[in-house]
Design an enzyme around this catalytic site. Structure first.
Site, short mmCIF file in Angstrom:
data_model
loop_
_atom_site.label_atom_id
_atom_site.label_comp_id
_atom_site.label_asym_id
_atom_site.label_seq_id
_atom_site.Cartn_x
_atom_site.Cartn_y
_atom_site.Cartn_z
N GLU A 106 15.42 3.77 -52.92
CA GLU A 106 15.57 4.44 -51.50
C GLU A 106 14.87 5.37 -51.48
OE1 GLU A 106 20.34 3.18 -50.29
OE2 GLU A 106 20.34 4.92 -51.96
N HIS A 112 21.63 10.99 -40.65
CA HIS A 112 20.89 9.50 -41.39
C HIS A 112 19.90 9.14 -40.15
CE1 HIS A 112 20.17 5.92 -43.16
NE2 HIS A 112 20.96 6.32 -44.38
N ARG A 140 15.66 11.80 -46.28
CA ARG A 140 16.25 11.46 -44.99
C ARG A 140 16.12 12.51 -43.72
NH1 ARG A 140 21.99 9.09 -47.26
NH2 ARG A 140 21.14 7.28 -47.89
N HIS A 174 25.98 11.94 -40.89
CA HIS A 174 26.01 10.85 -41.93
C HIS A 174 26.85 11.78 -43.22
CE1 HIS A 174 25.81 7.70 -44.58
NE2 HIS A 174 24.98 8.05 -45.43
N ARG A 219 20.87 15.85 -49.34
CA ARG A 219 21.18 15.10 -50.13
C ARG A 219 20.25 13.97 -50.51
NH1 ARG A 219 24.83 9.78 -50.07
NH2 ARG A 219 24.42 9.99 -47.80
C1 LIG Z 1 28.63 4.27 -44.04
C2 LIG Z 1 28.34 5.13 -45.29
C3 LIG Z 1 27.65 4.72 -46.19
C4 LIG Z 1 27.16 5.43 -47.37
N1 LIG Z 1 26.36 4.94 -48.31
C5 LIG Z 1 26.45 5.69 -49.44
C6 LIG Z 1 25.98 5.16 -50.55
O1 LIG Z 1 25.21 4.03 -50.81
N2 LIG Z 1 25.79 5.97 -51.76
C7 LIG Z 1 26.25 7.22 -52.09
O2 LIG Z 1 26.02 7.79 -53.06
N3 LIG Z 1 26.92 7.46 -51.08
C8 LIG Z 1 27.07 6.95 -49.89
N4 LIG Z 1 27.91 7.64 -48.76
C9 LIG Z 1 28.50 8.70 -49.06
C10 LIG Z 1 29.83 8.47 -49.91
O3 LIG Z 1 30.44 7.18 -49.58
C11 LIG Z 1 30.98 9.42 -49.51
O4 LIG Z 1 30.28 10.64 -49.79
C12 LIG Z 1 31.79 9.63 -50.79
O5 LIG Z 1 32.20 8.18 -50.91
C13 LIG Z 1 32.98 10.43 -50.42
O6 LIG Z 1 34.00 10.25 -51.32
P1 LIG Z 1 35.34 11.11 -51.40
O7 LIG Z 1 36.15 10.43 -52.46
O8 LIG Z 1 34.92 12.61 -51.35
O9 LIG Z 1 35.98 10.89 -49.97
P2 LIG Z 1 36.44 9.71 -49.12
O10 LIG Z 1 36.03 8.36 -49.65
O11 LIG Z 1 36.05 9.93 -47.72
O12 LIG Z 1 37.97 9.77 -49.19
C14 LIG Z 1 39.00 10.79 -48.58
C15 LIG Z 1 40.13 10.64 -48.87
O13 LIG Z 1 40.79 11.84 -48.43
C16 LIG Z 1 42.21 11.26 -47.60
N5 LIG Z 1 42.37 12.57 -46.83
C17 LIG Z 1 41.71 13.34 -46.08
N6 LIG Z 1 42.64 14.34 -45.58
C18 LIG Z 1 43.69 14.15 -45.92
C19 LIG Z 1 45.20 14.78 -45.65
N7 LIG Z 1 45.13 15.82 -44.67
N8 LIG Z 1 46.20 14.19 -46.36
C20 LIG Z 1 46.08 13.25 -47.28
N9 LIG Z 1 44.86 12.57 -47.37
C21 LIG Z 1 43.95 12.93 -46.82
C22 LIG Z 1 41.60 10.04 -46.81
O14 LIG Z 1 42.93 9.25 -46.50
C23 LIG Z 1 40.93 9.57 -48.17
O15 LIG Z 1 41.68 8.70 -48.91
C24 LIG Z 1 28.03 6.80 -47.52
C25 LIG Z 1 28.87 7.25 -46.61
C26 LIG Z 1 29.00 6.52 -45.31
C27 LIG Z 1 30.00 6.99 -44.32
#
Ligand SMILES: Cc1cc2nc3c(=O)[nH]c(=O)nc-3n(C[C@H](O)[C@H](O)[C@H](O)COP(=O)(O)OP(=O)(O)OC[C@H]3O[C@@H](n4cnc5c(N)ncnc54)[C@H](O)[C@@H]3O)c2cc1C
Length: 497
Positions: A116, A235, A283, A344, A379
């Site tokens: 990538e 992005h 990016r 993004h 990132r």
């Molecule tokens: C379309 C897309 C493609 C991506 N592709 C990649 C990739 O290929 N490789 C990579 O490394 N990264 C990628 N990313 C980034 C990566 O997916 C995210 O940064 C990462 O998954 C975030 O994980 P997280 O656990 O921090 O948050 P999330 O997976 O967003 O989880 C957040 C959680 O918090 C909970 N929550 C939020 N507020 C509250 C509240 N007030 N009360 C209770 N629960 C709450 C939600 O319900 C959820 O369960 C991508 C992102 C997107 C949007």
């Protein structure tokens, strides 16, 4: 008021929240909250994969560190980058061996690693173009087997307070059968905020509906340090569709496998701006080039073209993207597809140390809501899933090492009643419009200054008007607070120049 006691409260069931739970000691009583259904999160949307040095015959830590620093414009925290890169491969291996995650393989059984933007080597482990969903669902299956973990869906953490000894949480839970929302009250010695990003502060984002910055707002109001919230990644290649606020992402891996970017005249333009890295520049660089080319051509029409590659290869390597884009009327095996930059990812967040700990004792932050400093100002692709894994495991290890014995099942604490007047309509829409104008790829300082004045008024209104505590109120307050911190930082950075 009585609060039901747990050892650890994890807010969020994305990859960072769940991986933390899996690494916590089984004798800890853990409560996990998920604002909506378990897979509605940014983790489940990740397409490209996880970057890690998985093939030492062709890659090494120094190269991954160097690529991360170049993408981050050397504004990264080097110590944490080293932790990320050096410990990451162990966690990726653990995903496969312990939790059954299925990454694509070569014919000889080795991991099929892709490329990538910004990576000097093929180092991205992936499951076709649905890597996040594969990891998220595999880990959910494992966490649901744990008897020490209680997971509550449709539960919104609305307030988080702290006494000298522990944290107190007001949670609104959708009582789906009864069709009503109930306040439930919990307390815990340690809290892990794993609440994801802030995409919904913008009109157009790739992020899921839960990305309203709740954890950042709650931490900020507890006095946690918030750092670099204006480091936002746009992005370059979201599917261009002004009708949908949640923009469908066309993974960077499509460029990694050879796609070209074309302007409104269907001419390739990246080699003019970036003769060496071309479409595979980081990016922020590619998004900047698109904005420059828009100025040059006077058109916001841009295209991504991989149709010169073999049809079966495209369909097998990107089945989800191929089908989504086909639904929208474009066959990417035969024609170019319309793209445009889009909000993004958030590089900044709740500031944490190398163990994921904030400046508040017992409060941790993991994943996209945290600021470990590994990403610097931008990132490197696929480093965020790695960050979510490595630092949530380190948080779990830190909590395991400092376990306390507390046999209480309930604790008394005087939290105020959640009643109040209803929130007026329209605040969220106003915030999104302000942010889209004030800071999209580049800051527009005139709009940012005007926007900050209005956002400051909204913040005071939400902080002081006695609105009822509801999920809508909390999300609105979170969006306003994040917009406030972002624009304040944008203006401070302008004045520093
Ligand atoms: C379309 C897309 C493609 C991506 N592709 C990649 C990739 O290929 N490789 C990579 O490394 N990264 C990628 N990313 C980034 C990566 O997916 C995210 O940064 C990462 O998954 C975030 O994980 P997280 O656990 O921090 O948050 P999330 O997976 O967003 O989880 C957040 C959680 O918090 C909970 N929550 C939020 N507020 C509250 C509240 N007030 N009360 C209770 N629960 C709450 C939600 O319900 C959820 O369960 C991508 C992102 C997107 C949007």
């Amino acid at each position: 008021m009585k609060f039901k006691r747990f050892d650890v409260l994890i807010v969020g069931t994305g990859i960072s929240g769940i991986y933390a739970a899996l690494n916590l000691s089984p004798d800890l009583k853990i409560l996990m909250l998920s604002k909506r259904e378990l897979t509605l999160c940014n983790s489940a949307l990740a397409q490209g994969g996880v970057a890690a040095v998985m093939d030492p015959s062709n890659d090494d830590y120094e190269l991954h560190i160097k690529d991360t620093l170049i993408a981050g414009q050397y504004k990264n925290n080097l110590d944490n980058v080293k932790i990320l890169v050096q410990q990451g491969p162990k966690d990726v291996e653990r995903l496969v061996e312990k939790y059954g995650v299925d990454f694509d393989r070569n014919e000889d059984g080795s991991l099929a690693l892709t490329l990538e933007g910004g990576h000097s080597r093929r180092r991205i482990a992936h499951h076709k173009d649905t890597t996040g969903f594969e990891i998220e669902t595999s880990l959910i299956e494992q966490v649901q087997k744990l008897t020490n973990v209680t997971v509550i869906n449709n539960s919104v953490l609305c307030r988080l307070e702290r006494s000298d000894e522990m944290f107190f949480a007001d949670v609104i839970v959708d009582n789906v059968e009864g069709g009503k929302k109930d306040h439930e009250y919990y307390c815990a010695d340690s809290v892990i905020l794993a609440t994801g990003g802030i995409g919904r502060v913008y009109d157009f984002t790739t992020n899921s509906a839960i990305a309203t910055g709740d954890g950042i707002q709650l931490a900020y109001n507890l006095g946690a340090e918030i750092k670099n919230l204006s480091y936002i990644q746009f992005h370059p290649t979201a599917f261009a569709d002004k009708k949908n606020r949640e923009c469908f992402l066309i993974s960077e891996a499509v460029r990694g496998e050879g796609a070209y970017l074309l302007n409104c005249n269907k001419e390739r333009f990246m080699p003019r701006y970036e003769p060496e890295r071309k479409e595979l520049a980081p990016r922020d660089v590619v998004s900047n080039c698109i904005m420059e080319e828009q100025k040059a051509t006077g058109s916001d029409e841009f295209w991504l073209d991989i149709s010169h590659k073999d049809t079966d290869f495209i369909k097998n390597r990107f089945p989800m993207i191929y089908n989504k884009v086909l639904e929208k009327g474009y066959d990417m095996t035969k024609e170019s597809i319309p793209i445009y930059p889009c909000q993004h990812y958030l590089m900044g967040g709740i500031n944490v140390d190398g163990k994921g700990a904030t400046n508040i004792a017992g409060l941790y932050a993991a994943g996209e809501c945290s600021h470990t400093g590994v990403h610097g100002a931008n990132r490197l692709a696929s480093n965020s899933l790695l960050e979510a894994l490595v630092f949530s495991r380190l948080i779990a290890e830190d909590i395991n090492a400092h376990k306390k014995t507390d046999v209480r099942t309930e604790v008394d604490y005087p939290m105020s009643a959640p009643d109040g007047k209803p929130l007026p309509h329209g605040i969220r829409t106003e915030v999104r419009h302000i942010m889209q104008k004030a800071y999209f790829v580049h800051p527009n300082y005139g709009e940012a200054e005007k926007g900050l004045q209005r956002i400051t008024e909204l913040k005071e209104q939400l902080d002081n008007s006695g609105y009822a505590i509801t999920p809508e109120f909390v999300e609105t307050k979170s969006l306003v607070t994040c917009a406030y911190i972002i624009l304040k930082e944008v203006m401070e950075r302008k004045n520093e120049k």
